[in-house]
Design a protein around this motif. Structure first.
Motif, short mmCIF file in Angstrom:
data_model
loop_
_atom_site.label_atom_id
_atom_site.label_comp_id
_atom_site.label_asym_id
_atom_site.label_seq_id
_atom_site.Cartn_x
_atom_site.Cartn_y
_atom_site.Cartn_z
N ARG A 255 0.02 -4.04 -16.61
CA ARG A 255 -0.85 -3.90 -15.45
C ARG A 255 -0.09 -3.27 -14.28
NH1 ARG A 255 -5.74 -6.50 -14.86
NH2 ARG A 255 -5.38 -8.01 -16.49
N ASP A 256 1.15 -3.74 -14.11
CA ASP A 256 2.00 -3.22 -13.04
C ASP A 256 2.25 -1.73 -13.23
OD1 ASP A 256 2.64 -4.71 -10.93
OD2 ASP A 256 4.66 -5.27 -11.58
N SER A 257 2.59 -1.37 -14.48
CA SER A 257 2.96 0.02 -14.74
C SER A 257 1.78 0.96 -14.51
CB SER A 257 3.46 0.17 -16.18
OG SER A 257 2.38 0.10 -17.08
N GLY B 106 -0.29 0.51 -12.19
CA GLY B 106 -0.59 0.47 -10.76
C GLY B 106 -1.80 -0.38 -10.42
N ASN C 171 -1.97 -3.57 -10.08
CA ASN C 171 -1.69 -4.78 -9.31
C ASN C 171 -1.60 -4.52 -7.82
OD1 ASN C 171 -1.85 -6.74 -11.18
ND2 ASN C 171 0.33 -6.68 -11.76
N ASP C 172 -1.59 -3.24 -7.46
CA ASP C 172 -1.56 -2.93 -6.03
C ASP C 172 -2.90 -3.29 -5.40
OD1 ASP C 172 0.97 -1.89 -6.41
OD2 ASP C 172 0.18 0.10 -6.94
N SER C 173 -2.87 -3.40 -4.07
CA SER C 173 -4.13 -3.75 -3.40
C SER C 173 -5.11 -2.57 -3.53
CB SER C 173 -3.85 -4.03 -1.92
OG SER C 173 -3.52 -2.83 -1.28
N VAL D 201 -4.57 0.62 -1.42
CA VAL D 201 -3.42 1.39 -1.90
C VAL D 201 -3.82 2.19 -3.14
CG1 VAL D 201 -1.13 1.24 -2.95
CG2 VAL D 201 -1.69 -0.17 -0.94
N GLN D 202 -4.50 1.52 -4.08
CA GLN D 202 -4.93 2.21 -5.30
C GLN D 202 -5.83 3.39 -4.98
OE1 GLN D 202 -6.48 0.04 -8.64
NE2 GLN D 202 -5.38 -1.83 -8.07
N ARG E 259 -3.95 6.25 -3.26
CA ARG E 259 -3.06 6.93 -4.19
C ARG E 259 -3.86 7.89 -5.07
NH1 ARG E 259 0.06 2.77 -6.83
NH2 ARG E 259 -1.82 2.42 -8.05
N TRP E 260 -4.98 7.37 -5.62
CA TRP E 260 -5.82 8.21 -6.48
C TRP E 260 -6.36 9.42 -5.73
CZ3 TRP E 260 -11.55 7.74 -6.22
CH2 TRP E 260 -12.17 8.65 -7.08
#
Ligand code: ADP
Ligand code: MG
Lengths: 318, 325
Positions: free
Chosen positions: A56-58, A60, A62-64, A67-68, A71-72
């Motif tokens: 899940r972390d890898s 991305g 788990n980010d808020s 932020v997600q 980023r996208w």
């Protein structure tokens, strides 16, 4: 004029922002998530909670949410649509070929519907109450009410399986094999265009009938124009004005319909891409496809609106 | 003066759900070359329908010309079908028509240039460039300022009065023998109306064109026309020169119309009541219900035909003809 286009482009940006936000949030509000889907597909492995968390972390995830999202979106602005969560492929690359396939079918369907629809409408208006008018009316009612997948299945059964005239499924690009491309396109294009043809035909019919009763048509007769000139010069352009605005809706219908049609005919376009990704809850893929589809629709709308001003001189852009 | 148009026994009906509307009922009249004839009556009297019948522009269905003949320059126009080439070759070439509605009578999607030049190209086979020049010249003559520029404008860029000027210019393009102006000035302001009337009369005088001036306002025609036909409920009820009618109206309806014309120091007296419905009309006098002079016979006997009073003056009122009032 140019300020109008700039303003419309600005609106388009806002629309895309809103759509991207909505699809982003809706996906996450849906039950199920891509990691669980991924795990469900790889049952040969032992999954410990730590491993799942690391996965899940890898990705991305788990980010808020803000932020997600940013980023996208900022990646997309740079032309990078990211990587599929499920299958690790580059979305942008995949999209390219899918967009081409969908655009080919979409443009064909659009062309067919803007030519055939008004034509049927005009014929049935001029022959009002006659046999041909009734035929068109029945056809239009079927086209508007019948579900696309049902028509598609019926046609596949009839033309592909029974009569064996056309291929059952698939799509080939015209520059690969033109003959096959045409034979494979006939049914999907017909099914996609059916609804738009039907509603355009109906709209054109009533529009032509309305224009035929206008004073300026009587003026054209009084000037000694013959029937052909009255129809071609004075009735046609005026009765097509409302049809042009309708084309915006047509476009949306065609893009929306492609999801169903591409699935039934197993065509590797955006629609099928989207449905497959949706079933895997592949967030990034669904998001990107949605934004690209929105972009196509928004640009087409702009073109339609500019076209409208060209058809109707009374419209001013400011 | 030579006879240009002879309308005889013209009748036009509309088949509607309420019954047959006898919009025009056995009317006869004539127009001479370069003569100005007025056709006067309240709205709904069948003026437009009669003129559209002459032009064969009655929408069919529901309309139908059921009887009569329209002799124009020696040919009966009613022998031709509505959409026939023969009829198209006459409309706009030998007979032009100007309509009431300035806002809707021009095609909103085409420039004035397209709409004007197509008439000349169609009828006279004129080259586009020449047709355009002639059109600009004609717009100039009807008083459109800066015509060479304005010709490329669309109708919505003109005011109502200017559009009617364009209609006049368009009607004159092929130098027709007759123009029918159907309430051409009614929808305009009083001053604009007066200007347009001047223009119209000036143009037909200059080109020796006959003019049928359709109006509900006797005042509009009185100063210029040679003869007046008064129409009521689909029939012509009185006909004569302006002097004959003005001095001695022989039909109570004409009298009523005259008292509707504003004159200095006099009170306007509108005619009481409404024109009768034209559906399934009886053959008694249609004006009887509103008439000051009506007698028992008016409700019993069929209305009388147009009868000669004296000179060229005809009337259809039996009571006044018999000198009973
Ligand atoms: N298309 C139509 N259908 C039915 N009735 C009509 C139609 N056109 C005109 N009429 C009837 O014909 C009569 C005469 O109308 P018209 O000639 O327009 O009157 P006007 O004297 O005001 O020009 C009216 O009673 C009207 O109702
Ligand atoms: Mg009228």
């Amino acid at each position: 004029m140019s300020t109008y286009i700039i303003r419309r482009l600005f609106h388009s940006v806002i629309i895309i922002l809103i759509v991207s936000l909505i699809v982003f949030l809706l996906l996450r509000a849906l039950p199920g998530d891509p990691i669980m889907m991924l795990i469900a597909q790889n049952t040969n492995m032992e999954w410990t909670p730590e491993m799942i968390e690391a996965l899940r972390d890898s990705k991305g995830l788990n980010d808020s949410l803000p932020v997600q999202y940013f980023r996208w979106f900022s990646m997309m602005l740079r032309g990078d649509f990211g990587v599929s969560i499920m299958h690790n492929y580059n979305i942008g690359e995949q999209l390219k070929s899918k967009v081409v396939v969908s655009m080919m079918l979409g443009i064909c369907s659009f062309a067919v519907s803007i030519i055939v629809g008004p034509l049927l409408g005009i014929i049935s208006a001029i022959r009002r109450g006659k046999f041909i008018d009734n035929v068109v009316t029945i056809f239009a009612n079927i086209g508007i009410t019948a579900p696309q997948f049902w028509i598609a299945i019926l046609l596949i059964f009839l033309f592909s399986m029974r009569l064996q005239l056309l291929p059952i499924y698939g799509y080939t690009l015209p520059w690969v094999n033109l003959g096959l491309c045409i034979r494979q396109s006939i049914l999907p294009v017909f099914v996609t265009a059916l609804g738009p043809i039907a509603s355009t035909a109906r709209q054109t019919r009533s529009s032509v009938l309305e224009v035929l009763g206008e004073d300026y048509v009587r003026t054209a007769w009084a000037k000694g124009m013959n029937e052909r000139k009255v129809l071609m010069k004075h009735v046609l352009k005026n009765s097509l004005m409302p049809i042009v605005t309708l084309q915006g809706t047509m476009l949306r219908q065609i893009v929306g319909g492609s999801v169903v049609v591409e699935r039934v005919f197993v065509i590797p376009g955006m629609g099928k891409f989207m449905v497959d990704a949706m079933q895997g809850r592949d967030y990034t893929v669904v998001q990107s496809v949605t934004v690209v589809m929105t972009l196509v629709v928004v640009i087409s709308y702009l073109i339609v609106d500019l076209l409208y001003g060209w058809v109707d001189p009374r419209i001013q852009y400011d | 003066m030579d006879r240009l148009l002879t309308v005889t026994g013209l009748s036009t009906e509309f088949r509607t759900e309420r019954g047959i509307v006898k919009a025009v009922n056995n009317i006869s009249y004539t127009v001479n070359e370069s003569e100005i004839v007025g056709l006067v009556g309240e709205s709904g009297c069948g003026k437009s329908v009669s003129q559209l019948s002459v032009m064969q522009l009655i929408p069919n269905p529901p309309g139908r010309i059921v009887a009569g003949s329209v002799d124009f320059d020696g040919t009966d126009l009613l022998q031709y079908k509505r959409e026939s080439n023969e009829m198209c070759a006459i409309r706009g070439r030998y007979i032009s028509m100007i309509f009431q509605e300035p806002m809707t009578s021009l095609n909103p999607a085409l420039t004035i240039c397209r709409q004007m030049t197509e008439v000349m190209i169609e009828h006279l086979g004129t080259e586009y460039k020449e047709a355009r020049e002639k059109s600009i010249d004609m717009l100039d003559q009807v008083g459109i300022p800066d015509a060479a520029k304005r010709i490329d404008d669309y109708p919505h860029q003109f005011s109502g009065g200017m559009r009617q000027r364009v209609m006049v210019a368009m009607a004159m393009l092929c130098n027709p023998k007759m123009i029918i102006a159907d309430e051409a000035t009614t929808a305009l302001d009083a001053t604009i109306q007066a200007q347009l009337l001047e223009l119209l009369y000036g143009m037909v005088d200059k080109y020796k064109t006959a003019l049928v001036m359709v109006t509900h306002n006797l005042g509009v025609v009185a100063r210029y026309v040679n003869r007046i036909n008064v129409m009521y409920a689909g029939s012509i009820v009185e006909s004569g020169t302006v002097n004959e009618i003005w001095a001695n109206p022989m039909h109570p309806y004409t009298e009523g119309l005259l008292s509707c014309v504003p004159r200095l120091g006099e009170k306007l007296v509108p005619i009481k009541g409404m024109p009768p419905s034209l559906v399934n009309r009886p053959d008694t006098c249609p004006f009887a219900a509103r008439c000051r002079y009506r007698q028992k016979q008016c409700f019993e006997q069929p209305v009388s035909e147009l009868t000669l009073v004296e000179g060229t003056h005809y009337s259809a009122c039996a009571v006044k003809l018999e000198g009973k009032v």
